[in-house]
Every structure is written in structure tokens, then in C-alpha cells.
Design a protein around this motif. Structure first.
Motif: not given
Length: 467
Positions: A375-376, A381-392, A409-418
Motif C-alpha cells: 500500500a505504501w 505512484q504518480p498516477r495513484f490518485r487517478a488509478a484510485c478514481d478509476f477503481l471507484q 479512497m479513504d487511504l488516499a484522502d487520509a494524512s500520513d499518520a491516519a
């Protein structure tokens, strides 16, 4: 007098235009009737017109900007038309450059805004270079304002706004067509489509974007002339397709293209996609979400759009290769290459977009393995957010578990600590039913000192990801 002198100087006698439409005096539509608010006009476009006027030339804001201002839409850009030649325009501005081969024009640069400034052109001439189908290949014959209006494709684009007087000059009843919500071509439709088959696509886009109807005479020849799209360079088709997909009414554009058979020259796989189970739903969801983003003023990624349009075919071939015994990731690589090879024969998708599309597609199987280290790596990955949106999008279409898509998506939106806390919680939980297991690690090579790390090669110790 100035106009006649310039026309004689810069238009060779042998290349005098042969107009394809009847010549007549233009309507001079005052502000009270066209309704353009001068405050909404680009100050830089006004500046270009003012400078050209001061130097003895005609100059008007023209085309799509005038059309959009009359119907109450926000123009994307502003163009200027003038009787000055490119060589006369360039020295008048500090930052200006001559561009183009088929059509030579000037880009006048003001910070982030570019005002495209073109010379009036003749509507047709014996000197024009055409191919065997009648498509114009080279057209640099300068003309008058009247000839320039006749050369333009649709009446709603043949409007010239003078910011000094706030008058719209209208040779072809374009203002009336805007009021009637009608898309009408200038001149004989069949001839104009042969000159430039892209005009058929533009007519569909204008009708969809403005919610207009296409005049019967304009629409009638399209179905039988749709095959001419195959003669247009792939790069031009890509540009026009991108405009359609980002106009805010992509779904309506696609429906109109299919109704007239024009989509076969753009997305030859579309019929196959829409016939597959879930294909139509997936494409509809993708385009609806794109339209919502465009209408709300948000940016849209071309890579994401084309990845969505072609995904069903990629997924279909991927499952076929897997059924034939190919391992998951090599099978996906074969499917991606196969679909892109088929598609790029018709549509020249730029390399940078293709690269992003491949990343988005290749990350989809990796979402099925929720492991801390993996997951880390995904997050980096540079296109992680786009790929995550694609997963949605896939989850909304019922392809994948919505709970899995929401977790990412929750992981993408969370802070590093979260994120760290989420992954720690995941490590303590038993694997969810149906969630893909991590691939078995290969036998550790002798001399390898790192303990517990993934095997060399692909992500999480799996087969190397192509692309």
C-alpha cells in the motif's frame, strides 16, 4: 481603400477565390439585439483589435467566443481575425510568433493567455491543394472579410464582433440561427464535408454542447459521407475527439456520433464495448462523471478518459488470456498491447497519455492485495490518485467490491499518520473473504541479506508489471 489595397497586394490574381455561397451584404447587429456584454470579453483580445485598428487594419473578435457570448456561455479562448498578414501582425506586438503550415497565423501572448490572430482567408480557389476525396490540404490564400465569412464552417461561427462599436457583423444569419438553436453549415453541405470531414464531427459537438438541433440540409449527407473521416490524419481526429470528451456533454456527443455512424472512424472498438455485459453502463458512468466535472469547472485528465473508454475491451481480452492459462499480469500486458495496437490505427493517442493509461490499468489488480508495504508503494505512484478514481468507477459499475474501493479512497484522502493507523489496523485483521492473497514468495537467492522483503522483480514479489 485600405482593405482593397491590402487585398490586391497580398492575394495573387491567379489565386482569386471562387465562392461557394451567394454573396450578400452583411447584417450589422447592434448590442441591443445580440446582447454581448463587453465586460465579459477578454481585455487582451480587445487590445489586439485596438492595436490593429490604430495601424490602419480591420480587426474583429471572431468564431466560438462570439457564439458563446451570445448564448450566455463562458468562452474558453478568444480569436481575432484581421486583414493584416502574419508578417504585418507580428511586429506590432512584443510577444508574437507566426505558427502553422496549413493555416499560417499569429499567436499573440499575454502572460497565460494566447490570442490567436489570423488573416482573412478566401473561401476557395483554384490554387488550393486537395486530396483525391476533395479534402483541402493547404490553404493560405488571403481574402476579404466577406470571403473569410464564407470560408467558415457553420453560420454560428461566422460572426465578427467589433469591440470598439460593439456591433456584430453577420453575413450568414448566424445570430438568427443562435436564437433558433440551430446548427447550419455555410454553403453546400456535401462539398463542405468533402473539403474537411472534421466538420461533421464539429457539427455534432456544437449541437450537443449547445443543446441545438442540426438543420436537415446540414444533417442529411453525414451518414453516407461518414467514411470520409478515415481520410483525416489521426492527430486531428484525436484533437477533435478530446474536444468532444471535454465539452461537458460527452455522453450526448457519443450518442449523436453513433446515430450517424461517425464513431467508427474515431473509436472503432466502441460498438464491441457497448455490446459486452456492463460495457454500456461503464462508459455511461465514465462520461457522466466527466461531464459533471467539466460543468463544475474542474479539470479532466485525457488519460483517464481514454482509459475508461477502452477499459472494457482491455478487461475482456485480459480475462480471455487468463482463461487460456496466462498468468494474471502478463495476460494484462498482452491485453493492453492488443487493444492499444487496434486503437492507434484510427486515433493517435499521444504517448504521454498512453503511458498514463497503462499505469492506471496496471494498478487495478494491485488494489486487490491490501498489504502494508504494498500500500505504501502504491501511494508513491504518480498516477495513484487517478488509478484510485478509476477503481471507484469500476466499483460503481459493479466490477469490484465497493467496500474495497472505498477503503483505498479513504487511504488516499487520509494524512500520513491516519494512513499508518489504517494499515496497522489492516495488519491486525484477518484477510477479508474473497480478497486476493499475496503471491507466494520465490525461493530466496543465496547471499540475499534483506529479511522479509519482497522478491526481486515486480511489486509485492509478484510478476514484474509491464509498462
Amino acid at each position: 481603400m485600405i482593405k482593397k489595397l491590402i487585398s490586391k497586394l497580398f492575394t495573387p490574381r491567379a489565386a482569386r477565390p471562387i465562392l461557394s455561397v451567394k454573396r450578400h451584404a452583411p447584417l450589422r447587429v447592434p448590442q441591443a439585439k445580440h446582447g454581448i456584454d463587453r465586460r465579459l470579453v477578454s481585455r487582451h483580445a480587445i487590445k489586439v483589435c485596438d492595436v490593429l485598428h490604430e495601424n490602419g487594419f480591420e480587426a474583429y473578435i471572431v468564431g466560438g467566443a462570439v457564439r458563446d457570448l451570445i448564448v450566455g456561455a463562458q468562452p474558453k479562448d478568444f480569436d481575432v481575425a484581421t486583414n493584416a498578414t502574419p508578417e504585418q501582425i507580428q511586429p506590432l506586438f512584443r510577444r508574437a510568433r507566426i505558427i502553422g503550415r496549413r493555416f499560417r497565423l499569429v499567436h499573440v501572448v499575454f502572460g497565460q493567455e494566447i490570442i490567436e490572430t489570423s488573416t482573412f482567408r478566401a473561401s476557395g480557389s483554384d490554387e488550393q491543394t486537395t486530396d483525391e476525396h476533395g479534402r483541402i490540404l493547404r490553404d493560405n490564400v488571403f481574402g476579404t472579410l466577406e470571403e473569410d465569412a464564407a470560408r467558415r464552417d457553420f453560420t454560428l461561427n461566422a460572426l465578427y464582433y467589433d469591440p470598439a462599436t460593439e456591433i456584430v457583423i453577420d453575413y450568414h444569419d448566424g445570430v438568427a440561427d443562435l436564437k433558433k438553436k440551430t446548427v447550419s453549415i455555410i454553403g453546400d453541405a456535401s462539398k463542405r464535408y468533402r473539403e474537411d470531414p472534421v466538420r461533421m464531427l464539429r457539427g455534432m459537438r456544437f449541437a450537443a454542447k449547445l443543446d441545438f438541433t442540426i438543420a436537415p440540409a446540414t444533417l442529411a449527407p453525414i451518414r453516407e459521407m461518414a467514411h470520409l473521416i478515415e481520410n483525416v490524419p489521426a492527430s486531428r481526429l484525436f484533437d477533435e475527439m478530446l474536444k468532444m470528451l471535454t465539452c461537458g456533454h460527452a455522453l450526448d456527443c457519443l450518442r449523436r456520433l453513433r446515430a450517424e455512424g461517425l464513431h467508427k472512424g474515431l473509436l472503432p472498438l466502441l460498438d464491441v464495448v457497448l455490446e459486452q455485459p456492463g460495457g454500456e453502463r461503464f462508459v455511461k458512468l465514465a462520461l457522466e462523471r466527466t461531464d459533471v466535472r467539466v460543468r463544475s469547472g474542474k479539470s479532466v485528465s485525457p488519460s483517464f478518459l481514454f482509459a475508461a473508454l477502452l477499459w472494457q475491451q482491455v478487461n475482456h481480452r485480459w480475462q480471455q488470456y487468463r482463461a487460456d492459462g496466462e498468468p494474471a499480469m502478463p495476460a494484462l500486458g498482452m491485453a493492453v498491447d492488443s487493444v492499444l495496437d487496434d486503437q492507434t490505427e484510427k486515433l493517435a493517442i499521444q504517448r504521454r497519455f498512453v503511458s498514463d493509461m497503462r499505469e492506471i490499468w496496471f494498478m487495478q489488480p494491485r488494489f486487490e492485495r491490501r498489504q502494508s508495504k504494498g500500500a505504501w508503494r502504491m501511494l508513491e505512484q504518480p498516477r495513484f490518485r487517478a488509478a484510485c478514481d478509476f477503481l471507484q468507477l469500476r466499483a460503481a459499475a459493479g466490477e469490484v467490491d465497493s467496500a474495497l474501493a472505498q477503503w483505498w479512497m479513504d487511504l488516499a484522502d487520509a494524512s500520513d499518520a491516519a494512513r499508518a493507523e489504517m494499515l496497522e489496523d489492516l495488519a491486525r485483521q484477518p484477510r477479508a473473504a474473497g480478497e486476493a492473497a499475496a503471491p507466494r514468495k520465490r525461493r530466496r537467492r543465496s547471499g540475499r541479506s534483506r529479511q522479509g522483503g519482497p522478491a526481486e522483480g515486480g511489486p509485492e514479489g509478484g510478476t514484474p508489471v509491464a509498462g
